[in-house]
Design an enzyme around this catalytic site. Structure first.
Site, PDB file in Angstrom:
ATOM      1  N   THR A 287      -6.529   5.759  -8.713  1.00 46.97           N
ATOM      2  CA  THR A 287      -8.322   6.115  -8.288  1.00 46.97           C
ATOM      3  C   THR A 287      -8.125   6.359  -6.623  1.00 46.97           C
ATOM      4  O   THR A 287      -6.643   5.518  -5.923  1.00 46.97           O
ATOM      5  CB  THR A 287      -8.917   6.014  -8.865  1.00 46.97           C
ATOM      6  OG1 THR A 287      -9.123   4.312  -8.470  1.00 46.97           O
ATOM      7  CG2 THR A 287      -8.902   5.167 -10.313  1.00 46.97           C
ATOM      8  N   ASP A 288      -9.385   7.021  -6.107  1.00 42.42           N
ATOM      9  CA  ASP A 288      -9.203   6.174  -5.282  1.00 42.42           C
ATOM     10  C   ASP A 288     -10.276   5.471  -4.504  1.00 42.42           C
ATOM     11  O   ASP A 288     -10.732   4.285  -5.691  1.00 42.42           O
ATOM     12  CB  ASP A 288     -10.004   7.758  -4.191  1.00 42.42           C
ATOM     13  CG  ASP A 288      -9.939   7.839  -2.897  1.00 42.42           C
ATOM     14  OD1 ASP A 288      -9.577   6.548  -2.385  1.00 42.42           O
ATOM     15  OD2 ASP A 288     -10.353   7.983  -2.157  1.00 42.42           O
ATOM     16  N   TYR A 289     -10.137   4.833  -4.132  1.00 47.77           N
ATOM     17  CA  TYR A 289     -11.162   3.874  -3.737  1.00 47.77           C
ATOM     18  C   TYR A 289     -12.623   3.650  -4.738  1.00 47.77           C
ATOM     19  O   TYR A 289     -13.408   3.930  -4.619  1.00 47.77           O
ATOM     20  CB  TYR A 289     -11.545   3.377  -2.254  1.00 47.77           C
ATOM     21  CG  TYR A 289     -12.199   1.977  -2.181  1.00 47.77           C
ATOM     22  CD1 TYR A 289     -11.006   1.103  -1.280  1.00 47.77           C
ATOM     23  CD2 TYR A 289     -13.329   1.013  -2.068  1.00 47.77           C
ATOM     24  CE1 TYR A 289     -11.424  -0.387  -0.553  1.00 47.77           C
ATOM     25  CE2 TYR A 289     -13.762   0.062  -1.922  1.00 47.77           C
ATOM     26  CZ  TYR A 289     -12.230  -0.804  -1.023  1.00 47.77           C
ATOM     27  OH  TYR A 289     -13.269  -2.382  -0.480  1.00 47.77           O
TER      28      TYR A 289
END
Length: 760
Positions: A287-289
């Site tokens: 995932t992204d942040y």
């Protein structure tokens, strides 16, 4: 060294390595056997720990304190860490993971190495304007050499999102608006980072992002919604992702935005049906942040349910939210997920580590003795300087104002003239700005003993201090009183023969969370520039920017405009190289520059309307146009001037009928009619006249970089095959269809020579 390292490994992990080594000759078979044995010894908690990615916080984003981080590693709650800088620090974290835990599983160590580590290259949007795959691969190779010497084994790059809305700050991180060019440049990044197979100590794992469609967020606002047809996804936005994945990228990062009303990380159609099944991607999906946690404000799901949805969609690793670590155990007990789902995600994390060679040598990227000789070297800085000069785009050059002669007196004016800490642009947290020259420093050195440099800051970035602080982020530019600065600048211009205005955006006015509603030059800078033009002195605008800007007044009134983007560590030297004629500019735009923000989104490869405007310079009421502005762009895709001039001859086709198994050769003669050696980027476009799905008015299908001496001519040839004419039809089948096509060649997407052929 390897024997010494293996002696330090826990006995369990060493036994696994030994047994793995005798499980056949096939690398995948050996990897499968190794991971089968390892996972057979792992508890549920240890598996969930491998799926958890946290930030160390040495750079900019939120962080876990060092002591807490070390304790989480000892408890085997972390599979990877990012945003930690320094080989010594990373070595200690890796040592804890390997020597102070039961299984001794090494860590993935990631970072946003987007356009360089300490040797910073131009921002990616600028790099794309070089149209130079060799230069981009070289940039990525140097980035990997420097990052790996510092302990990093995973970079969150390339970013290949197609973007047609310059209000979006992250347009600066990508390759522009065109799917073909993005599909050529993305794999070049991957080759540079990963090398042949990631087996070398200076080869690191690439991560294609942001999957998917992040560049199409509504209103150009970060983290916003995306909604489009699947035909448009496949034809216009998906190609660069697919190309980078087919180019060997070992990991993919999903995006913040909704797709079809579902957060991308939980969108099973996107992540499983398209990415995994249709494209065959079997690597690590992260995932992204904090994306899993942020499904809650989307109104989609709270953390426990969001974690289940992300796992169901094939997302392997959770960055920051700790949803996998803290909730999946309970979800397993409640039968919301299965052990097989957790095993599949954990396996992909372990496979990434195996392919990086971390199980064979956990300290592969932790040789602290080699750092000094590999980072910010003379060779790397020379490459950065040469590549930066390739990315500059000459937008206007009336009366051959550029190049400047190194004589007389030059007024260097503007807030970016003496801003060394801004030369690198956005996402350059690993750089050391104190080692970079400002434009003032470089120009003073370049002209020493030849010409006088009269410096004046001239103005702030914005008149409003609060707005400027919002814009500047971690790269502040010292403020002064605007009225005083303006008087000083006009006095400097009065004393000079020519004025060089270094203006535009500051470094962090583009990038993540840097969307702009008004994409003109900021208020006080416009006032300064108008004052400089009013002096009657020749004015050269050096435009610093991470996005296309509205430059309608500037184009009409300034003598010369050189877009220098943000050129990296050696930007100041490279700017001097071009401004004073050592290098002729060769960059070509990969994004359309609008005349007015109201035209956005504006891009060259648009569909025709049912009533296209026959003459964009004349208002036609019952056509698709504006009452108060032309449809035409200010600077088209592919546009860029040179210090030389190029003459295009006639476009010839060796045949006008293309068969299913045949090819057409298109040839155009290009001549350098100027007085200096220069590079031209010759561009090939096609148009499908009639099809089962409306097709764009033109599409880039090829290009050639051609360097010519003064007076030199060269035939530039392109080969056209039916495969180049494929598209996804209404049933999402990838087909070509018989019919007529226009073939177009020229220096940009607006000025083209056209010939027609038929595909049978």
């Amino acid at each position: 060294m390897k024997k010494h390292i293996k002696a330090l490994l826990p006995s369990v992990c060493l036994a696994l390595m030994c047994s793995c080594g005798h499980s056949g000759n096939d690398p995948d078979s050996r990897m499968d056997s190794f991971i089968d044995e390892l996972m057979g010894r792992m508890t549920l908690e240890q598996k969930l720990g491998q799926m958890n990615l946290v930030t160390g916080g040495d750079m900019v984003t939120g962080h876990v304190m060092t002591n807490e981080l070390e304790q989480m590693i000892r408890r085997q709650e972390i599979g990877g860490v990012f945003n930690v800088k320094g080989a010594g620090k990373i070595l200690e974290l890796q040592r804890i993971a390997v020597e102070e835990t039961e299984l001794g599983i090494p860590l993935l160590v990631g970072a946003d190495i987007i356009h360089g580590y300490e040797t910073i290259f131009p921002i990616p949007l600028a790099l794309s304007c070089s149209w130079d795959t060799v230069a981009i691969e070289k940039m990525a190779r140097i980035s990997a050499i420097e990052a790996s010497a510092s302990g990093i084994n995973w970079t969150y790059s390339p970013m290949v999102d197609i973007c047609r809305d310059p209000r979006w700050g992250r347009i600066a991180e990508g390759n522009g608006e065109d799917p073909y060019l993005g599909s050529v440049l993305g794999p070049a990044y991957v080759r540079g980072y990963q090398g042949k197979d990631m087996s070398g100590k200076d080869e690191i794992m690439a991560c294609v992002k942001h999957f998917a469609l992040y560049g199409a967020v509504e209103g150009g606002r970060d983290y916003n919604t995306v909604d489009m047809s699947r035909q448009r996804m496949f034809n216009e936005y998906f190609p660069p992702y697919k190309a980078a994945i087919r180019g060997g990228a070992a990991s993919v990062m999903n995006s913040f935005n909704l797709v079809d009303g579902i957060p991308a990380a939980a969108n099973k159609w996107l992540m499983v049906d398209v990415l995994r099944d249709r494209w065959g991607f079997d690597g690590l999906l992260v995932t992204d942040y904090d994306v899993i946690s942020e499904m809650s404000p989307h109104g989609y799901a709270p953390l426990p349910e969001a974690s289940v949805k992300a796992l169901e969609a094939g997302t392997d690793m959770d960055m920051v939210s700790s949803g996998y670590l803290t909730t999946l155990g309970q979800s397993l007990s409640g039968k919301a997920v299965t052990m097989a789902m957790i095993d599949k995600a954990c396996r992909r994390v372990l496979e990434a580590k195996y392919r990086l060679g971390l199980f064979d040598d956990p300290y592969k990227y932790c040789d602290t003795t080699s750092v000094a000789g590999k980072i910010y070297t003379t060779e790397h800085r020379r490459a950065a300087r040469e590549i930066a000069a390739e990315t500059f785009v000459l937008l206007k050059n009336d009366n051959q104002t550029l190049p400047l002669e190194p004589k007389g007196s030059i007024a260097l004016v503007g807030p970016m003239a003496d801003a060394a800490n801004n030369m690198c642009g956005m996402w350059s947290m690993t750089c050391t700005p104190s080692g970079h020259l400002s434009l003032l420093d470089a120009m003073t050195r370049e002209l020493s003993g030849k010409a006088e440099v009269i410096y004046s800051k001239g103005c702030n970035i914005y008149a409003d201090e609060t707005v400027e602080n919002n814009a500047n982020g971690i790269r502040p530019v010292r403020r002064g009183d605007d009225e005083t600065l303006l008087r000083q600048a006009l006095a400097a211009a009065a004393r000079a023969d020519v004025v060089v205005a270094a203006m535009g955006e500051s470094a962090e006015m583009s990038g993540e969370s840097a969307s702009r509603a008004d994409i003109k030059l900021p208020d006080v800078q416009q006032k300064l520039l108008r004052g400089l033009v009013a002096t009657g002195k020749p004015v050269v605008l050096l435009l610093f920017t991470g996005r296309p800007l509205v430059l309608t007044w500037e184009d009409a009134n300034v003598d010369a405009i050189l877009n220098v983007w943000f050129g990296g560590s050696e930007a100041a030297h490279a700017i001097c190289d071009v401004v004073f004629g050592k290098v002729s500019p060769s960059g070509k735009l990969t994004t359309t520059f609008p005349r007015h923000a109201g035209q956005i989104p504006l891009y060259y490869n648009h569909m025709n309307t049912s009533r296209p405007d026959p003459d964009p310079k004349v208002f036609n009421r019952y056509c698709s146009n504006y009452i108060d502005e032309s449809n035409e762009e200010l600077y088209p895709f592919g546009y860029g001037l040179s210090y030389a001039s190029f003459r295009y001859g006639d476009l010839s086709l060796d045949k006008t009928t293309l068969t299913a198994d045949g090819a057409i050769t298109a040839t155009v003669n290009v001549t350098n009619t100027g007085r200096c050696r220069a590079t031209e980027i010759v561009q090939l476009y096609t148009r499908d006249i009639y099809a089962s799905l409306a097709r764009p008015v033109k599409e880039l299908k090829g290009f050639r970089r051609v360097t010519l001496e003064p007076g030199e001519s060269r035939d530039v040839a392109f080969t056209i095959t039916p495969d180049m004419l494929r598209f996804y039809n209404p049933e999402l089948e990838y087909v070509w269809e018989p019919g007529e096509f226009d073939l177009m060649v020229g220096p940009d997407s607006r000025n083209l020579i056209t010939r027609r052929f038929e595909l049978k």
